[in-house]
Each structure stands twice: as structure tokens, then as C-alpha cells.
Design a protein around this motif. Structure first.
Motif, PDB file in Angstrom:
ATOM      1  N   THR A   1       0.816  -1.218   0.000  1.00  0.00           N
ATOM      2  CA  THR A   1       0.000   0.000   0.000  1.00  0.00           C
ATOM      3  C   THR A   1       0.849   1.267   0.000  1.00  0.00           C
ATOM      4  O   THR A   1       0.356   2.334  -0.348  1.00  0.00           O
ATOM      5  CB  THR A   1      -0.925   0.014   1.220  1.00  0.00           C
ATOM      6  OG1 THR A   1      -0.137  -0.174   2.409  1.00  0.00           O
ATOM      7  CG2 THR A   1      -1.976  -1.086   1.127  1.00  0.00           C
TER       8      THR A   1
ATOM      9  N   ALA B   1      -1.037  -6.095   0.520  1.00  0.00           N
ATOM     10  CA  ALA B   1      -2.456  -6.140   0.193  1.00  0.00           C
ATOM     11  C   ALA B   1      -2.699  -7.031  -1.023  1.00  0.00           C
ATOM     12  O   ALA B   1      -1.756  -7.526  -1.659  1.00  0.00           O
ATOM     13  CB  ALA B   1      -2.970  -4.725  -0.064  1.00  0.00           C
TER      14      ALA B   1
ATOM     15  N   LYS C   1      -6.602  -7.503   2.604  1.00  0.00           N
ATOM     16  CA  LYS C   1      -5.443  -7.248   3.467  1.00  0.00           C
ATOM     17  C   LYS C   1      -4.770  -8.571   3.803  1.00  0.00           C
ATOM     18  O   LYS C   1      -5.447  -9.586   4.014  1.00  0.00           O
ATOM     19  CB  LYS C   1      -5.854  -6.558   4.766  1.00  0.00           C
ATOM     20  CG  LYS C   1      -6.640  -5.262   4.572  1.00  0.00           C
ATOM     21  CD  LYS C   1      -5.797  -4.164   3.968  1.00  0.00           C
ATOM     22  CE  LYS C   1      -6.522  -2.814   3.984  1.00  0.00           C
ATOM     23  NZ  LYS C   1      -7.785  -2.819   3.227  1.00  0.00           N
TER      24      LYS C   1
END
Length: 580
Positions: free
Chosen positions: A311, A360, A379
Motif C-alpha cells: 500500500t 495487500a 489485506k
């Protein structure tokens, strides 16, 4: 209704019975209630490092072969701080030591490892299974059949974990191709990443879902140490990733009703869970230093594809794919990993501009045209990056291993392998075949030991299928979309012959280049739907010209199959038999 004829009492009894049945149903529903993954806080459990077992002894400084005894046990496992303990099946040297995933076996190139796999499992499974698909079934219907396949291993057929070489507790019942208790892993192949898992006929999906998985690494210090890659327990970590769903009591959830219950009472075409588990913990966290780490990422899911990314924009430096090093490193911002594929990557946390990096996932499920990810299954793992900068002695060299480039002129045979999915009257999948044949049909893939062949994999389904070939190593050359695919599929459904159906007329659509990080020697590759994937398969070592130290032509032979486990079990698997 006449007073006194008993009808009123019967009605009262039926009413009471209905109430009782209603209570039983509601109780059953409550027991079957799914645990809402949003109620589990992410990143509260530390990422575990699985126990390590050496597959060799050292005597007077010299490595020697070693015999191991590893069991399969029923026990309870804690997948998350706030989830009740979960009944699982686990590998380990004892019930107390057994883990999910199992211990990481570390082998040494050139040193034999022997493993006797002991089945200590109960008489009944902890998960529902379907007897209407081809399934390993003991004559007395008691016991859970298991057999262990070393995925990526180049070993004799008797130790390959053939689907019909299963056995129950104490070897009481045995499959038709069972040969011996002690498996022999030669470890003569190139260094790299493998994993071991159950492979029993028709039960692979439920036995893996129950927990029967583990990592296996073949090391070759003489050729690996000079590379300077991160090493040691702190900086070199296997990450075994899979998805699971749980009931409110903590037990594993798997559908008990099939998508075609009148045909297959329990089987469904894919299993997906919302909790993403890494090394046995749901959404764990790991504290890292600002330096390079090596992660050997194994997708041990039944059917879920992962498209991993960070991320915060960190990238992946690929050094290996499946069981083999790449010739040179490849940098990417994302990794698409199908079930059973392995990505061997280096991540440099010194490049992070902040103190948090979340691994992720955004791969639709089923892949590629299924549902988008949700908050839970998007996640994977949280990295907490320490602030202090430090000197990093690890490096990633410009060149890794020099394995042979794919050479089409050396191919002795060309094969066409078609993938079919069959549906019921309600357009729900009933089963899948390779080349339109069930597993039991005589072998049609009969290469010579040492041969190199070209396989054209024709995917006539809507799903991406990760194809795994036992014993062989292959390079994915290219993928070509089919034009007028429905017309070609109609011909193939009738004739099941790519040449007679003029495949060259249809395999002329858009060319899809194989990603650079997947251009090395692999044992699994993602077969794109509506396309022909061309692979060069080699049934010999890639690191030397030595012959196999075993007879690959012996019984029970090998197999190749889709590694979406629900497909493999029903019945997307075919025999692979060799000749000299």
C-alpha cells in the motif's frame, strides 16, 4: 374432526414435533453460523516462524543423509487472538509440536532425506466431503486417507505421493498404488522452494483446508552464498498464505451443500474464505528493520489467486519463481500468484518513506472475472518498519543462476492439452476434465525420460487454471487468445482433437507476453481462459546433464493437474507415464 377420535392429539403432537424440528434447525443454523471477519481486529498477532527440521545430519563436519518421522495429527490451532481455537489436521514430529502450516523442512543439495509420514488422524473427517466424486475410500469406510506430495520435487514415482497411494492411520488401509512407508527425497535438483501437502484422491481440497501443508527448502550453499542474498532466520522467511472461513465456535467452515446437490451433494467448484492467513495467523504483523528481507511466498489456497502489492508503493525484487532461481532479478510493483505458485522475492524496507507497509491483495475471485475483493480479503500482512537506518550487508546481484534458455529445436514432441468444464441443466459446473478424459482413462501423455516437449494448453473454460506438472520443469513461452472461440469450442466438444479442429485457424488472436518474473523454469503456470498457452517442458535436470538417480518409468507413475484443488478433485487430473 370428531371429538375423541384422537385427531386433535395427533395435531398437537405434530405441532410439537414441528416446534422441536424448528428448534433443531435454528440450533443447527446457529452452530453453522459464520464468524463475521469484520469482528476480528487485523494485525494483532505476530507473524510466526514455523518450526524448522533439518533433512540432513552433520557428522564430523560432513553432511549425511537423515531419516525423519513426521506425523499428521488432529489438534486445536489458534488462528487469531480473538477467535476460539480451531480443530485442524497438522503436520509435526509430535501432536504437541504439530503446526499449521507444518514445520519447514530444510534439505541440502546432494544429501538424501528420508521421511516416513505417519497418519494419526481420527476415523472421521472434521470437514464435509463428497463421495460422488472419485474419492479415496477405505473398504471399511473408517479412517481418513492421506498421502504426501512434495510439490516441485524431482523424485521417484513411489515417493511422489500418488493420489491412489493413500493410507489411513497405522497404514491399516492402503490405496491401490501404495508401495512403501518411507519416502526418499533425493535433493539432487537445483536449489529452491518446494512445499509438501496432502494429495489423496478426491480429498486433497478438504485435507489441505484442514491444515496439511508445509514448506520445504533445498539449499546449496556453494552456489547460493556468493549471491549475497538475505539469509538467516531473521532475514529469510517462508510466507505460507491461504484463505479460510470460520464458524462462530472457531471451527473451519466449508460448504456442506453442493452447487448441484442432486448430482454432487457437497462439491462446489471453488472454495473461498475471507480471512487471509499467513504462517497460521489471520492478518498478522511483522516488525522489520530498514534493510533487505527475503520472502519465499507460497500460495497454499484451495482456489484463491492473489495479486500482492504494498500500500505504500514498495516493490518486489524477484529472484526465483516456484522451485528455481531466475537467471537475473526482476523488479515489479505487484505479484500475481495462482494457487500453489511460489514467488521468491527480496523486499528492501530501507526504501519505505513511512513506518508502515501493508501487503495487500486485489485479485478478483474466482480469477479473473469473479467478485472484487472486500475489506477482509484485501489485506494480508502488516509490516512495522523501525525508524533507525542501518548498514545493510545483503545485496541482490545482477546475475543469479545460469540455467538453460528454452530451446525449441530440442523439443521431440508437441502435445495439445485441452481444458473443459461441464455444466448441469441449471448451468452449474458438475466436473472438469483435461483432454475430455477422466483420470481413470489410460495415460495419453507418455514422454520419454530426459525428453523436452512443447505442450499447447487450450483453456476452453472461463476460469484461469494453474497447471502443475509433476516431475517436469517448464518455461511459459507465450499466450495467444482464441478468435471465434465458441466455434472452436463447439468443434472440440465434438471431436476433442485440436488438429482436426484446425487450432491454427483460431489461435491467432492477441498475444500476451509472459511477465518477466515468470519467464524462468516453473512447475505451475496460470492458463489464461480463452487462450492457448505454449510451454516448453523438460523432463530432466536444468542445473546439470546428470540422469535421474531413480527409475522414473516405474509404477505408479506421475500426474499433471489443475491446482485449484476443487477442480483437481473433480476430476481435472490425468496420469503421466514415462518410457525410456
Amino acid at each position: 374432526m370428531q371429538p375423541g377420535d384422537g385427531t386433535e392429539r395427533i395435531l398437537q403432537f405434530n405441532l410439537i414435533a414441528l416446534v422441536i424440528v424448528g428448534l433443531l434447525i435454528s440450533t443447527s443454523w446457529a452452530e453453522d453460523r459464520l464468524f463475521d471477519p469484520s469482528k476480528l481486529k487485523m494485525f494483532v498477532d505476530e507473524l510466526p516462524d514455523m518450526p524448522k527440521i533439518l533433512g540432513f545430519d552433520v557428522v564430523s563436519g560432513v553432511p549425511k543423509s537423515k531419516a525423519l518421522k513426521i506425523g499428521m495429527f488432529e489438534k486445536k490451532w489458534k488462528f487469531h487472538r480473538d477467535l476460539p481455537p480451531t480443530p485442524v489436521f497438522a503436520y509435526g514430529v509430535s501432536k504437541h509440536a504439530a503446526t499449521v502450516p507444518g514445520p519447514t523442512i530444510e534439505a541440502l543439495h546432494g544429501i538424501d532425506t528420508y521421511v516416513t509420514w505417519h497418519n494419526h488422524l481420527p476415523k472421521k473427517h472434521i470437514l464435509p466431503w463428497d463421495p460422488t466424486i472419485p474419492t479415496a475410500t477405505p473398504a471399511d469406510k473408517k479412517g481418513i486417507p492421506t498421502v504426501v506430495h512434495l510439490h516441485g520435487g524431482i523424485d521417484e514415482p513411489e515417493s511422489d505421493g500418488h493420489a491412489n497411494s493413500w493410507f489411513t492411520a497405522g497404514f491399516k488401509a492402503r490405496g491401490t498404488t501404495w508401495t512403501k512407508k518411507k519416502y526418499h527425497y533425493h535433493n539432487q535438483q537445483h536449489p529452491g522452494n518446494l512445499w509438501y501437502h496432502d494429495h489423496a484422491m478426491g480429498l486433497t481440497r478438504v485435507n489441505l483446508l484442514a491444515g496439511l501443508i508445509g514448506a520445504y527448502v533445498i539449499r546449496h550453499p556453494e552456489v547460493e552464498a556468493p549471491l549475497g542474498l538475505p539469509q538467516g532466520d531473521e532475514f529469510d522467511r517462508p510466507l505460507v498464505v491461504f484463505d479460510r472461513s470460520f464458524r462462530s465456535d472457531g471451527s473451519l467452515y466449508m460448504n456442506s451443500t453442493g452447487n448441484n446437490p442432486s448430482i454432487h451433494p457437497q462439491w462446489q467448484p471453488e472454495y473461498f474464505g475471507d480471512a487471509i492467513v499467513v504462517n497460521g495467523k489471520a492478518w498478522p504483523r511483522m516488525t522489520v528493520r530498514r534493510r533487505k528481507y527475503r520472502f519465499r511466498i507460497i500460495n497454499a489456497s484451495n482456489a484463491r489467486f492473489f495479486r500482492f502489492f504494498f500500500t505504500n508503493g514498495l516493490g518486489f525484487i524477484h529472484v526465483g519463481s516456484d522451485s528455481a532461481y531466475l537467471n537475473e532479478p526482476v523488479m515489479t510493483n505487484a505479484i500475481l500468484l495462482g494457487p500453489s505458485e511460489i514467488a521468491d522475492v527480496v523486499v528492501d524496507f530501507s526504501k519505505s518513506k513511512n513506518g508502515i507497509a501493508i501487503l495487500a491483495n486485489d485479485a478478483p475471485y474466482p480469477y479473473p472475472s469473479g467478485d472484487p475483493v472486500n475489506e477482509a480479503n484485501s489485506k494480508v500482512l502488516k509490516f512495522i518498519i523501525l525508524r533507525r537506518h542501518e548498514v545493510d550487508t545483503w545485496r541482490v546481484p545482477k546475475k543469479l543462476m545460469e540455467y538453460p534458455r528454452p530451446n525449441l529445436s530440442g523439443a521431440s514432441f508437441t502435445r495439445y492439452i485441452a481444458m473443459y468444464e461441464y455444466t448441469s441443466d441449471i448451468d452449474e459446473p458438475t466436473h472438469l476434465y483435461l483432454n475430455g478424459k477422466p483420470y481413470e482413462a489410460p495415460a495419453t501423455e507418455t514422454p520419454k525420460v530426459g525428453a523436452t516437449e512443447v505442450w499447447n494448453i487450450i483453456n476452453l473454460t472461463e476460469d484461469n487454471h494453474p497447471l502443475h506438472i509433476h516431475l517436469g520443469l517448464f518455461v511459459a513461452l507465450d499466450q495467444t487468445e482464441l478468435v471465434n472461440a465458441d466455434e472452436f469450442k463447439s468443434c472440440m466438444t465434438k471431436l476433442n482433437d485440436a488438429i482436426k479442429c484446425q487450432i491454427s485457424k483460431y489461435a491467432r488472436g492477441k498475444k500476451i507476453e509472459v511477465p518477466a518474473y515468470e519467464k524462468g523454469w516453473k512447475n505451475v503456470f496460470k492458463m489464461r481462459p480463452g487462450a492457448v498457452t505454449r510451454i516448453l517442458v523438460r523432463f530432466s535436470y536444468i542445473h546439470s546433464n546428470a540422469s535421474y538417480p531413480f527409475d522414473a518409468t516405474s509404477q505408479p507413475g506421475y500426474v499433471y493437474h489443475c491446482h485449484i484443488l476443487d477442480h483437481e478433485d473433480n476430476a481435472m487430473m490425468r496420469p503421466l507415464k514415462f518410457s525410456n
